[in-house]
Design a protein around this motif. Sequence first.
Motif, PDB file in Angstrom:
ATOM      1  N   ASP A   1      58.511  37.737  60.783  1.00  0.00           N
ATOM      2  CA  ASP A   1      59.060  37.926  61.408  1.00  0.00           C
ATOM      3  C   ASP A   1      60.223  38.082  60.167  1.00  0.00           C
ATOM      4  N   LEU A   2      60.665  37.797  58.961  1.00  0.00           N
ATOM      5  CA  LEU A   2      61.172  38.300  58.370  1.00  0.00           C
ATOM      6  C   LEU A   2      61.467  39.534  57.887  1.00  0.00           C
ATOM      7  N   LEU A   3      59.864  39.840  57.915  1.00  0.00           N
ATOM      8  CA  LEU A   3      59.216  41.709  57.837  1.00  0.00           C
ATOM      9  C   LEU A   3      60.489  42.290  58.683  1.00  0.00           C
ATOM     10  N   LEU A   4      60.332  42.042  60.004  1.00  0.00           N
ATOM     11  CA  LEU A   4      60.435  42.562  60.827  1.00  0.00           C
ATOM     12  C   LEU A   4      62.752  42.746  60.739  1.00  0.00           C
ATOM     13  N   HIS A   5      63.193  41.240  60.074  1.00  0.00           N
ATOM     14  CA  HIS A   5      64.543  41.107  59.671  1.00  0.00           C
ATOM     15  C   HIS A   5      64.940  42.154  58.827  1.00  0.00           C
ATOM     16  N   LEU A   6      63.602  42.139  57.803  1.00  0.00           N
ATOM     17  CA  LEU A   6      63.875  43.020  56.629  1.00  0.00           C
ATOM     18  C   LEU A   6      64.170  44.199  56.934  1.00  0.00           C
ATOM     19  N   ILE A   7      63.318  45.124  58.236  1.00  0.00           N
ATOM     20  CA  ILE A   7      63.666  46.590  58.556  1.00  0.00           C
ATOM     21  C   ILE A   7      64.321  46.638  59.765  1.00  0.00           C
ATOM     22  N   GLU A   8      65.089  45.351  60.187  1.00  0.00           N
ATOM     23  CA  GLU A   8      66.147  46.336  61.139  1.00  0.00           C
ATOM     24  C   GLU A   8      67.383  45.986  60.421  1.00  0.00           C
ATOM     25  N   LYS A   9      67.690  45.403  58.811  1.00  0.00           N
ATOM     26  CA  LYS A   9      68.846  44.727  58.433  1.00  0.00           C
ATOM     27  C   LYS A   9      69.065  46.364  57.181  1.00  0.00           C
ATOM     28  N   ASN A  10      67.684  47.018  57.083  1.00  0.00           N
ATOM     29  CA  ASN A  10      68.016  48.034  56.250  1.00  0.00           C
ATOM     30  C   ASN A  10      68.194  48.758  57.187  1.00  0.00           C
ATOM     31  N   LYS A  11      67.705  49.080  58.834  1.00  0.00           N
ATOM     32  CA  LYS A  11      67.669  50.236  59.483  1.00  0.00           C
ATOM     33  C   LYS A  11      66.350  51.277  58.805  1.00  0.00           C
ATOM     34  N   ILE A  12      65.529  50.592  59.254  1.00  0.00           N
ATOM     35  CA  ILE A  12      63.706  51.224  58.624  1.00  0.00           C
ATOM     36  C   ILE A  12      63.313  51.488  59.662  1.00  0.00           C
ATOM     37  N   ASP A  13      62.638  52.701  60.102  1.00  0.00           N
ATOM     38  CA  ASP A  13      61.673  53.188  61.040  1.00  0.00           C
ATOM     39  C   ASP A  13      60.515  52.459  60.561  1.00  0.00           C
ATOM     40  N   ILE A  14      60.654  51.741  61.916  1.00  0.00           N
ATOM     41  CA  ILE A  14      58.973  50.552  62.142  1.00  0.00           C
ATOM     42  C   ILE A  14      57.356  51.654  61.735  1.00  0.00           C
ATOM     43  N   TYR A  15      57.865  52.952  61.398  1.00  0.00           N
ATOM     44  CA  TYR A  15      56.386  53.994  61.920  1.00  0.00           C
ATOM     45  C   TYR A  15      56.427  54.485  60.105  1.00  0.00           C
ATOM     46  N   ASP A  16      57.693  54.336  59.397  1.00  0.00           N
ATOM     47  CA  ASP A  16      57.789  55.117  57.896  1.00  0.00           C
ATOM     48  C   ASP A  16      57.872  53.698  56.937  1.00  0.00           C
TER      49      ASP A  16
ATOM     50  N   ARG B   1      49.282  51.601  56.048  1.00  0.00           N
ATOM     51  CA  ARG B   1      49.769  51.187  56.566  1.00  0.00           C
ATOM     52  C   ARG B   1      49.948  50.338  58.648  1.00  0.00           C
ATOM     53  N   ALA B   2      49.120  51.273  58.787  1.00  0.00           N
ATOM     54  CA  ALA B   2      48.525  51.471  60.524  1.00  0.00           C
ATOM     55  C   ALA B   2      48.575  50.196  60.854  1.00  0.00           C
ATOM     56  N   GLU B   3      47.682  49.463  59.679  1.00  0.00           N
ATOM     57  CA  GLU B   3      47.736  48.120  60.913  1.00  0.00           C
ATOM     58  C   GLU B   3      48.574  47.331  60.828  1.00  0.00           C
ATOM     59  N   LEU B   4      49.829  46.842  59.423  1.00  0.00           N
ATOM     60  CA  LEU B   4      51.127  46.158  59.597  1.00  0.00           C
ATOM     61  C   LEU B   4      51.771  46.448  60.436  1.00  0.00           C
ATOM     62  N   VAL B   5      52.141  48.161  60.644  1.00  0.00           N
ATOM     63  CA  VAL B   5      52.790  48.497  61.531  1.00  0.00           C
ATOM     64  C   VAL B   5      52.539  47.731  63.525  1.00  0.00           C
ATOM     65  N   GLN B   6      50.564  47.702  63.931  1.00  0.00           N
ATOM     66  CA  GLN B   6      50.760  47.352  64.521  1.00  0.00           C
ATOM     67  C   GLN B   6      51.355  45.808  64.593  1.00  0.00           C
ATOM     68  N   LYS B   7      50.575  45.694  63.870  1.00  0.00           N
ATOM     69  CA  LYS B   7      51.249  43.472  64.002  1.00  0.00           C
ATOM     70  C   LYS B   7      52.228  43.586  64.054  1.00  0.00           C
ATOM     71  N   LEU B   8      53.512  44.248  63.329  1.00  0.00           N
ATOM     72  CA  LEU B   8      54.839  44.201  64.052  1.00  0.00           C
ATOM     73  C   LEU B   8      55.384  44.745  64.950  1.00  0.00           C
TER      74      LEU B   8
END
Length: 249
Positions: free
Chosen positions: A15-30, A88-95
């Motif tokens: 949940d924290l990682l997803l928040h940081l990705i959305e906050k920084n407007k980062i592509d979850i696949y990169d 990063r592939a396994e982490l991306v799949q979990k996210l």
Amino acid sequence: MALSVKLEVFEGPLDLLLHLIEKNKIDIYDIPIVEITEQYLDYIRKMETEDMNVMSEFLVMAATLLDIKCKMLLPKEVNEEGEEEDPRAELVQKLLEYKMYKYMSFELKDKQIDAGKSWYKKPMLPKEVQDYTYPIDYEELIGDMNLSKLHDIFKSVMRRQEDKIDPIRSQFGKIEKDEINLEEKQSFIEEYVRTHKQFSFRGLLERQGSKMEIIVTFLAILEMMKQGIISIVQEDAFTDIMITSSIAA
């Protein structure tokens, strides 16, 4: 006076990682793993919790991020198909899975709230009203109907049933199947051939009692010709076929 900072509460490390990705407007696949790791560790340092179970989950994810960060600095590994593997592939799949379940929970929560706004009211009719039955006036129900009109209606219904019957097919009789066994018929013909060294094919057919017996006899003759049990001779066109047996008497 020290500055008090209130941290947001997250349900877990994903949940924290997803928040940081959305906050920084980062592509979850990169995911820029270095930047995200620094922000994640910064949050860990500011956490204040006495629950070691919760804290251990965040620390495990921090170790996973550091491991991915180290792998990103090393030459990329190649799989059996010759493609480079992304650490990063396994982490991306979990996210992605966590994100899907999270938004599904939001949908279910909205449905629960909408369902809570529905109210059901039991019927409040007095017992006298519920037990009331409308009286039937049989004279009004029958009206000007009499036995003669009922008879006409009955004849009209029966006439419609008769019209549904096919006038041609209804005259057909029952078609019965002739039970004739090819092997039994062939045995009979073999016995006939054994006692008649030479005989007329027409004469053999005339001994049969039905069209089906003629057909089965013809098939049996063909089979015996194929096996070499008999031979046939026809001197001229349209003359009688003579059958000669090769079976010893």
